[in-house]
Design a protein around this motif. Structure first.
Motif, PDB file in Angstrom:
ATOM      1  N   GLU A 174       0.820  -1.212   0.000  1.00  0.00           N
ATOM      2  CA  GLU A 174       0.000   0.000   0.000  1.00  0.00           C
ATOM      3  C   GLU A 174       0.849   1.256   0.000  1.00  0.00           C
ATOM      4  O   GLU A 174       0.538   2.241  -0.681  1.00  0.00           O
ATOM      5  N   LYS A 202       0.496  10.167  -4.178  1.00  0.00           N
ATOM      6  CA  LYS A 202      -0.503   9.991  -3.116  1.00  0.00           C
ATOM      7  C   LYS A 202      -0.239  11.032  -2.005  1.00  0.00           C
ATOM      8  O   LYS A 202      -0.267  12.224  -2.273  1.00  0.00           O
ATOM      9  N   ARG A 247       0.361   1.614 -11.442  1.00  0.00           N
ATOM     10  CA  ARG A 247      -0.488   2.346 -12.388  1.00  0.00           C
ATOM     11  C   ARG A 247      -0.434   3.852 -12.118  1.00  0.00           C
ATOM     12  O   ARG A 247      -0.421   4.665 -13.057  1.00  0.00           O
ATOM     13  N   GLU A 274      -1.883  -1.064  -8.164  1.00  0.00           N
ATOM     14  CA  GLU A 274      -2.478   0.278  -8.096  1.00  0.00           C
ATOM     15  C   GLU A 274      -1.404   1.346  -8.037  1.00  0.00           C
ATOM     16  O   GLU A 274      -1.487   2.391  -8.717  1.00  0.00           O
ATOM     17  N   ASN A 275      -0.369   1.120  -7.249  1.00  0.00           N
ATOM     18  CA  ASN A 275       0.715   2.096  -7.141  1.00  0.00           C
ATOM     19  C   ASN A 275       1.500   2.209  -8.443  1.00  0.00           C
ATOM     20  O   ASN A 275       1.895   3.309  -8.844  1.00  0.00           O
TER      21      ASN A 275
END
Length: 531
Positions: free
Chosen positions: A17, A351, A39, A36-37
């Protein structure tokens, strides 16, 4: 602890995460994992460059003269046709773009079609000259056999016959250089790795000697004549790079030779090793072999009377769902690329974090490819991510366990427009896999499948991603499939390995591309009888 084990340990302990800060030998870096990271990095990669990784390759592995380092590092314009807005580098000094663009131009579109046709013709000639006949011949190592047949062809197509005539032993020296990579990538002093340095320096000397000979013989032939191939000057990739580097004062003979050697390694070592893995996995599965024969029959254009080899359609091979799945699964399981990015013009917002300017950002393809949370594992879970599964990238509209990416129940990937009939579920409402009704003997026989990488952005990344994605990816795919299918058409190969044997990769090459096999694979080979 090797790098693979270290990164796997970190992911297992801390998860994916959040990014992790690593303290390397000489600097710090940010390690990013999780689809996800990854991407998110790709979506913002217009603010990132791969220059730091290329600098490592040029000066740590290839030992490019230090006098050219400032020139390379000064180019902050990127590899695209349009320079970064904050860059003031003159067009003639955009070395990253100028040396990258010929690869993109010559290995795509009609140029790629011509190169692939030349590759098939040259490999056919090479195979037809192979002394192996109708009787079985013991071969000590399948990898050496495949390497010997394919590497000469690729070197000839890229550099021309004149290059190999000047150095007939270059293919062997090139293999030693490839092996030396496991030591050269560490950046150790030369006195600690003398044999590896000699292997690299010998190959570079051959390239420099070739460059010098071209100047003497006919420098005017470096112009773009519109012909992709030239026996003396090689492929237009090489000729255009020579034209470009000849105009740059900082690119002296040693610097140019180092740059071309690096490109030859990238375009040769990886496709040859990948061709071996495709062929090996086919040979390990008798049922798969029967279907490969059908694929070759479908792709056959003609069968010349004077040859035991068919002419194959590269387009048909490249569009075959089964062959594409084998290709993609080979790269998933056998590729380990350490993707290196950095923000050159200022801090990089990720993020809730801000990465400092010039901080290395590392992404491991192997961590992504071996993530059990990202991949389908077969209808009964019999194909974990550590095991090769030829159908992993095939999807059927009524099978939730098909198609490389895990999918939630009731959200199948449609094969065609919905017919109004609900597909048969193979997952229970809790998302757990139900036993499949399909017997294992029917593998590869189900109709109406298609190849897909949908849902795998950030999980299947053998070529990197974003603007810096590998420009030779289409060339690699064509060579892998065409090379392996021609070798399979030409030879019967019987592996001399235990029944439950599983091949292993050599993780000493971690981060360098397609991982070679660990250990030899003995086999018997004979020419296949023409049907």
């Amino acid at each position: 602890m090797d790098l693979d084990s270290l990164l796997s340990f970190l992911v297992k302990k801390y998860g994916t995460e959040n990014p992790l800060r690593l303290a390397l030998l000489t600097e710090q870096a940010i390690f990013v994992a999780g689809a996800e990271n990854v991407r998110l990095v790709w979506r913002n990669s217009q603010w990132l460059t791969a220059k730091a990784g290329h600098i490592i390759g040029l000066f740590t592995i290839l030992d490019t003269p230090e006098r050219s380092r400032d020139f390379y590092e000064a180019d902050n314009s990127g590899i695209g046709k349009t320079a970064f807005p904050h860059s003031s580098v003159p067009p003639e000094h955009r070395v990253w773009h100028l040396t990258h663009q010929p690869i993109t131009d010559c290995l795509s579109g009609s140029n790629l079609d011509t190169f692939t046709a030349n590759f098939q013709a040259a490999l056919r000639r090479r195979i037809e000259r192979c002394p192996i006949g109708d009787d079985w011949v013991d071969v000590a190592d399948l990898y050496d056999f495949v390497y010997s047949e394919v590497i000469h062809v690729q070197l000839e197509l890229l550099c021309g016959t004149f290059f190999l005539e000047r150095d007939p032993d270059f293919a062997g020296k090139f293999k030693e250089f490839n092996h030396a990579m496991i030591h050269l990538k560490k950046g150790l002093p030369k006195w600690m790795t003398p044999e590896s340095c000699r292997a690299r320096d010998s190959c570079r000397a051959s390239v420099r000697d070739w460059h010098a000979a071209l100047k003497i013989h006919d420098p005017n032939r470096l112009v773009n004549t519109g012909e992709l191939q030239d026996a003396r000057f090689g492929n237009e990739i090489m000729r255009s790079r020579r034209r470009i580097m000849a105009k740059i004062d900082a690119m002296d003979e040693d610097t140019a030779a180092s740059a071309d050697l690096g490109m030859l390694w990238a375009l040769n070592a990886n496709p040859v090793t990948a061709t071996y893995w495709v062929l090996l996995e086919i040979l390990r599965d008798p049922l798969l072999q029967r279907h490969i024969h059908k694929e070759i029959t479908t792709a056959t254009i003609s069968k010349p009377e004077d040859s035991f080899l068919p002419y194959l359609s590269p387009t048909t091979l490249n569009n075959s769902p089964l062959l594409q799945s084998i290709y993609a699964e080979t790269l998933r399981l056998r590729v380990s690329v350490m993707i290196v990015q950095s923000a050159e013009f200022g801090p990089f917002k990720f993020k809730d974090w801000t990465f400092p300017k010039d901080m290395l950002i590392l992404i491991s393809s192997r961590i992504a490819h071996m993530d059990p949370q990202a991949w389908q594992k077969g209808p009964n879970g019999q194909y974990p991510v550590e095991r090769f599964w030829a159908e992993r990238f095939l999807v059927w509209s009524n099978d939730y366990n098909s198609g490389g990416a895990l999918r939630t129940p009731n959200v199948p990937e449609p094969l065609q427009k919905p017919s109004g009939r609900k597909p048969e579920k193979t997952l229970d409402p809790g998302g757990k896999q139900r036993p499949s009704k399909l017997p294992d003997s029917n593998r590869y026989s189900r109709p109406h499948c298609r190849f897909t990488t949908t849902g795998l952005t950030g999980s299947w990344i053998p070529y990197g991603g974003g603007p810096g994605i590998c420009p030779g990816r289409h060339f690699a795919k064509s060579n892998m499939l065409l090379g392996s299918m021609l070798l399979f058409s030409a030879f019967e190969i019987s592996l001399d390995v235990p029944q439950d044997w599983e091949p292993k990769v050599d993780l000493r090459y971690y981060g360098l591309g397609v991982l070679p096999p660990r250990g030899e694979v003995p086999c018997r080979v004979r020419r296949r009888k023409r049907v």
